[in-house]
Design a protein around this motif. Sequence first.
Motif, mmCIF file in Angstrom:
data_model
loop_
_atom_site.group_PDB
_atom_site.id
_atom_site.type_symbol
_atom_site.label_atom_id
_atom_site.label_comp_id
_atom_site.label_asym_id
_atom_site.label_seq_id
_atom_site.Cartn_x
_atom_site.Cartn_y
_atom_site.Cartn_z
ATOM 1 N N ASN A 23 30.133 -114.458 62.668
ATOM 2 C CA ASN A 23 29.736 -113.311 61.580
ATOM 3 C C ASN A 23 29.138 -112.396 62.488
ATOM 4 O OD1 ASN A 23 31.260 -114.699 59.516
ATOM 5 N ND2 ASN A 23 29.397 -116.152 59.421
ATOM 6 N N VAL A 24 29.588 -111.747 63.518
ATOM 7 C CA VAL A 24 28.622 -110.594 64.038
ATOM 8 C C VAL A 24 28.921 -109.299 63.458
ATOM 9 C CG1 VAL A 24 28.400 -109.421 66.256
ATOM 10 C CG2 VAL A 24 28.315 -112.130 66.301
ATOM 11 N N GLY A 25 27.883 -108.580 63.128
ATOM 12 C CA GLY A 25 27.987 -107.278 62.607
ATOM 13 C C GLY A 25 27.013 -106.404 63.420
ATOM 14 N N LEU A 26 27.549 -105.009 63.753
ATOM 15 C CA LEU A 26 26.742 -103.952 64.206
ATOM 16 C C LEU A 26 26.780 -102.870 63.834
ATOM 17 C CD1 LEU A 26 25.265 -103.398 67.200
ATOM 18 C CD2 LEU A 26 27.538 -102.512 67.875
ATOM 19 N N ARG A 27 25.708 -101.944 63.780
ATOM 20 C CA ARG A 27 25.392 -100.678 63.036
ATOM 21 C C ARG A 27 24.527 -99.882 63.768
ATOM 22 N NH1 ARG A 27 23.500 -102.865 58.050
ATOM 23 N NH2 ARG A 27 25.043 -102.255 57.113
ATOM 24 N N TYR A 28 24.695 -98.604 63.962
ATOM 25 C CA TYR A 28 23.727 -97.795 64.601
ATOM 26 C C TYR A 28 22.824 -97.046 63.607
ATOM 27 C CZ TYR A 28 26.442 -98.329 68.641
ATOM 28 O OH TYR A 28 27.137 -99.171 69.809
ATOM 29 N N GLY A 29 21.612 -97.389 63.576
ATOM 30 C CA GLY A 29 20.692 -96.898 62.605
ATOM 31 C C GLY A 29 20.766 -97.559 61.232
ATOM 32 N N MET A 30 20.895 -96.454 60.313
ATOM 33 C CA MET A 30 20.891 -96.892 59.085
ATOM 34 C C MET A 30 22.591 -96.404 58.573
ATOM 35 S SD MET A 30 18.203 -98.015 58.047
ATOM 36 C CE MET A 30 18.677 -97.950 56.103
ATOM 37 N N GLY A 31 23.424 -96.337 59.412
ATOM 38 C CA GLY A 31 24.955 -95.978 59.101
ATOM 39 C C GLY A 31 25.900 -97.388 58.844
ATOM 40 N N ALA A 32 26.796 -97.025 58.403
ATOM 41 C CA ALA A 32 27.771 -98.181 58.298
ATOM 42 C C ALA A 32 28.026 -98.917 59.411
ATOM 43 C CB ALA A 32 28.880 -97.590 57.575
ATOM 44 N N GLU A 33 28.374 -100.187 59.009
ATOM 45 C CA GLU A 33 28.827 -101.045 60.181
ATOM 46 C C GLU A 33 29.996 -100.641 60.837
ATOM 47 O OE1 GLU A 33 26.795 -105.330 59.426
ATOM 48 O OE2 GLU A 33 28.888 -105.289 58.722
ATOM 49 N N ILE A 34 29.849 -100.584 62.298
ATOM 50 C CA ILE A 34 31.003 -100.386 62.992
ATOM 51 C C ILE A 34 31.877 -101.586 63.493
ATOM 52 C CG2 ILE A 34 30.316 -98.062 63.836
ATOM 53 C CD1 ILE A 34 29.743 -99.369 66.477
ATOM 54 N N LEU A 35 31.350 -102.656 63.522
ATOM 55 C CA LEU A 35 31.793 -103.880 63.631
ATOM 56 C C LEU A 35 31.452 -104.669 62.530
ATOM 57 C CD1 LEU A 35 31.486 -104.632 67.318
ATOM 58 C CD2 LEU A 35 33.607 -103.594 66.386
ATOM 59 N N LEU A 88 26.425 -117.286 74.837
ATOM 60 C CA LEU A 88 27.276 -117.065 76.101
ATOM 61 C C LEU A 88 26.861 -118.395 76.764
ATOM 62 C CD1 LEU A 88 28.655 -115.189 77.775
ATOM 63 C CD2 LEU A 88 26.677 -114.100 78.559
ATOM 64 N N PHE A 89 27.913 -118.982 77.299
ATOM 65 C CA PHE A 89 27.772 -120.235 78.176
ATOM 66 C C PHE A 89 27.033 -121.092 77.461
ATOM 67 C CE2 PHE A 89 28.458 -116.695 81.324
ATOM 68 C CZ PHE A 89 29.780 -117.210 81.720
ATOM 69 N N GLY A 90 27.215 -121.389 76.130
ATOM 70 C CA GLY A 90 26.400 -122.401 75.315
ATOM 71 C C GLY A 90 24.876 -121.859 74.994
ATOM 72 N N LYS A 91 24.551 -120.706 75.181
ATOM 73 C CA LYS A 91 23.036 -120.307 75.054
ATOM 74 C C LYS A 91 22.907 -119.228 73.848
ATOM 75 C CE LYS A 91 21.673 -122.488 78.589
ATOM 76 N NZ LYS A 91 20.688 -123.789 78.459
ATOM 77 N N ASP A 92 22.120 -119.308 73.057
ATOM 78 C CA ASP A 92 21.925 -118.645 71.683
ATOM 79 C C ASP A 92 21.228 -117.180 72.435
ATOM 80 O OD1 ASP A 92 21.340 -117.394 69.781
ATOM 81 O OD2 ASP A 92 20.778 -119.012 68.324
ATOM 82 N N SER A 93 21.937 -116.133 71.896
ATOM 83 C CA SER A 93 21.368 -114.925 72.568
ATOM 84 C C SER A 93 19.949 -114.633 72.208
ATOM 85 C CB SER A 93 22.322 -113.629 72.363
ATOM 86 O OG SER A 93 22.424 -113.521 71.251
ATOM 87 N N GLN A 94 19.704 -115.032 70.822
ATOM 88 C CA GLN A 94 18.410 -114.786 70.212
ATOM 89 C C GLN A 94 17.518 -115.790 70.842
ATOM 90 O OE1 GLN A 94 19.301 -115.832 66.299
ATOM 91 N NE2 GLN A 94 20.146 -113.873 65.690
ATOM 92 N N LEU A 128 32.862 -105.595 74.271
ATOM 93 C CA LEU A 128 32.706 -106.151 75.650
ATOM 94 C C LEU A 128 31.006 -106.152 76.065
ATOM 95 C CD1 LEU A 128 35.493 -104.389 77.739
ATOM 96 C CD2 LEU A 128 35.312 -106.712 76.730
ATOM 97 N N ARG A 129 30.400 -105.009 75.630
ATOM 98 C CA ARG A 129 29.089 -105.047 75.588
ATOM 99 C C ARG A 129 28.189 -106.032 74.977
ATOM 100 N NH1 ARG A 129 26.415 -100.806 77.804
ATOM 101 N NH2 ARG A 129 24.772 -100.630 76.527
ATOM 102 N N LEU A 130 28.681 -106.182 73.767
ATOM 103 C CA LEU A 130 28.130 -107.486 73.256
ATOM 104 C C LEU A 130 28.270 -108.668 73.691
ATOM 105 C CD1 LEU A 130 29.035 -106.404 69.479
ATOM 106 C CD2 LEU A 130 26.568 -106.569 70.370
ATOM 107 N N ILE A 131 29.520 -108.970 74.305
ATOM 108 C CA ILE A 131 29.816 -110.180 75.088
ATOM 109 C C ILE A 131 28.575 -110.353 76.279
ATOM 110 C CG2 ILE A 131 31.349 -111.478 76.371
ATOM 111 C CD1 ILE A 131 33.631 -110.270 74.527
ATOM 112 N N LEU A 132 28.521 -109.277 76.888
ATOM 113 C CA LEU A 132 27.686 -109.200 78.055
ATOM 114 C C LEU A 132 26.343 -109.220 77.730
ATOM 115 C CD1 LEU A 132 27.650 -108.896 81.043
ATOM 116 C CD2 LEU A 132 27.700 -106.392 80.788
ATOM 117 N N LEU A 133 25.864 -109.344 76.446
ATOM 118 C CA LEU A 133 24.601 -109.330 75.954
ATOM 119 C C LEU A 133 23.776 -107.835 76.392
ATOM 120 C CD1 LEU A 133 23.604 -113.041 76.533
ATOM 121 C CD2 LEU A 133 24.734 -111.926 74.571
#
Length: 220
Positions: free
Chosen positions: A6-18, A61-67, A45-50
């Motif tokens: 359930n990943v979402g991404l937005r820049y600033g206060m704009g609408a989510e782009i993902l 990524l590899f079983g590790k929670d990025s947070q 791809l950049r999200l996958i790479l953290l």
Amino acid sequence: MVRFENVGLRYGMGAEILRDITFDIAPRTFQFLTGPSGAGKTTLLRLILLAMPPTRGLITLFGKDSQDLDKAEITALRRKVGVVFQDFRLLDHLTTYQNVALPLRVQEREEASYRAEVMELLRWVGLGDRMHVFPPVLSGGEKQRAAIARALIMRPQLLLADEPTGNVDPPLARRLMRLFLELHNSGTSVVIATHDLALMDQFDGARRLVLGDGRLHIYE
């Protein structure tokens, strides 16, 4: 190996782009990431790479929670990932050979232990006669091939490639794809972002991750 929940991404206060991106990448798998220009392939791809955090949701990524990871832990995980982005990120003060060998030098390996491997890989991608020149002298396609060789030299557990055949002619594109398949067959999971339908059609068994309108659709 990679999991999005359930990943979402937005820049600033704009609408989510993902929006609500949920998928996983298992070990030893091969997939294409596709979608129209501007759909967010590079961003994913950049999200996958953290390389950037999501606005919401969970990435592992590899079983590790990025947070739960600090910068040193993220850096350690990235060493397991080979990356080819469209800006290449070659160092202008190093030769082609030195750029490709750089990940091995960072590990403080002796040059004698990898010299032949680097030279062979450069010959395979068609840069055998360009290994001692500097990036400003290389064409766009040559820089792309050098970036691919650098990503492959570590035999990564995961390879992320953003339009890796975009600046090369069809015969060389097929040769590079054979190289990616060989890497996959040796145990690496491969994600290739492309809008080239003809290229994808050559690999009927490959999974397709299709981005559109901020959402991801999966075709096995």
